[in-house]
Design a protein around this motif. Structure first.
Motif, PDB file in Angstrom:
ATOM      1  N   GLU A  21      58.466  15.830  18.992  1.00 23.12           N
ATOM      2  CA  GLU A  21      58.117  15.680  20.496  1.00 23.12           C
ATOM      3  C   GLU A  21      59.211  14.640  20.933  1.00 23.12           C
ATOM      4  O   GLU A  21      59.630  13.844  20.236  1.00 23.12           O
ATOM      5  CB  GLU A  21      56.784  15.111  20.489  1.00 23.12           C
ATOM      6  CG  GLU A  21      56.482  14.755  21.999  1.00 23.12           C
ATOM      7  CD  GLU A  21      55.018  14.434  22.439  1.00 23.12           C
ATOM      8  OE1 GLU A  21      54.631  14.624  23.605  1.00 23.12           O
ATOM      9  OE2 GLU A  21      54.373  14.239  21.516  1.00 23.12           O
ATOM     10  N   SER A  44      41.835  17.224  21.262  1.00 25.01           N
ATOM     11  CA  SER A  44      42.363  16.258  21.342  1.00 25.01           C
ATOM     12  C   SER A  44      43.794  16.264  21.588  1.00 25.01           C
ATOM     13  O   SER A  44      44.720  17.292  21.229  1.00 25.01           O
ATOM     14  CB  SER A  44      42.139  15.260  20.366  1.00 25.01           C
ATOM     15  OG  SER A  44      43.075  15.788  19.264  1.00 25.01           O
ATOM     16  N   ASP A  46      46.026  14.584  19.966  1.00 24.13           N
ATOM     17  CA  ASP A  46      46.907  14.834  18.665  1.00 24.13           C
ATOM     18  C   ASP A  46      46.799  15.975  18.257  1.00 24.13           C
ATOM     19  O   ASP A  46      47.704  16.589  17.698  1.00 24.13           O
ATOM     20  CB  ASP A  46      46.142  13.933  17.710  1.00 24.13           C
ATOM     21  CG  ASP A  46      46.609  12.395  17.745  1.00 24.13           C
ATOM     22  OD1 ASP A  46      47.543  12.081  18.647  1.00 24.13           O
ATOM     23  OD2 ASP A  46      45.594  11.626  17.274  1.00 24.13           O
ATOM     24  N   ASP A  47      45.807  16.859  18.488  1.00 22.08           N
ATOM     25  CA  ASP A  47      45.469  18.260  18.198  1.00 22.08           C
ATOM     26  C   ASP A  47      46.525  19.083  19.016  1.00 22.08           C
ATOM     27  O   ASP A  47      47.163  19.926  18.429  1.00 22.08           O
ATOM     28  CB  ASP A  47      44.068  18.652  18.092  1.00 22.08           C
ATOM     29  CG  ASP A  47      43.984  20.230  17.789  1.00 22.08           C
ATOM     30  OD1 ASP A  47      44.586  20.713  17.011  1.00 22.08           O
ATOM     31  OD2 ASP A  47      43.153  20.855  18.685  1.00 22.08           O
ATOM     32  N   SER A  49      49.439  18.119  20.125  1.00 19.76           N
ATOM     33  CA  SER A  49      50.964  17.738  19.630  1.00 19.76           C
ATOM     34  C   SER A  49      51.243  18.744  18.292  1.00 19.76           C
ATOM     35  O   SER A  49      52.060  19.268  18.168  1.00 19.76           O
ATOM     36  CB  SER A  49      50.892  16.256  19.229  1.00 19.76           C
ATOM     37  OG  SER A  49      51.160  15.674  20.552  1.00 19.76           O
ATOM     38  N   SER A  50      50.054  18.491  17.582  1.00 14.88           N
ATOM     39  CA  SER A  50      50.110  19.321  16.175  1.00 14.88           C
ATOM     40  C   SER A  50      50.234  20.791  16.402  1.00 14.88           C
ATOM     41  O   SER A  50      50.988  21.498  15.760  1.00 14.88           O
ATOM     42  CB  SER A  50      48.769  19.024  15.536  1.00 14.88           C
ATOM     43  OG  SER A  50      48.992  19.735  14.222  1.00 14.88           O
TER      44      SER A  50
END
Length: 86
Positions: A21, A44, A46-47, A49-50
């Motif tokens: 990122e 979420s 974080d999810d 971004s993943s």
């Protein structure tokens, strides 16, 4: 033993090449290769971004920038928009 060393080297090099990122300032110095949107199965930030990183890897991008992240008020999935870069 050689096979284990080769397997570890391949694993480490694959992880080193994962899309990362970047900020909008860093994006100004890169070439855009497209946009993606996600609106299902994102639970979420974080999810998000993943998942974006994984798609960026699949499309040959070295970096991505999340442009929008909208969390609806209900238990629905998070909506994500991102731009991919070389």
């Amino acid at each position: 033993m050689k096979r284990i060393a080769i397997a570890m080297a391949l694993l480490l090099s694959a992880n080193a090449m994962a899309a990362t990122e970047i900020t909008s300032h860093q994006a100004d110095q890169r070439q855009s290769i497209g946009f993606i949107t996600l609106d299902q199965n994102v639970v979420s930030p974080d999810d998000a971004s993943s998942q974006v990183s994984q798609i960026a890897d699949q499309r040959g991008a070295s970096a991505y920038r999340i442009i929008a992240l909208h969390e609806p008020g209900s238990t629905a999935s998070i909506h994500v928009s991102a731009e991919l870069y070389r």
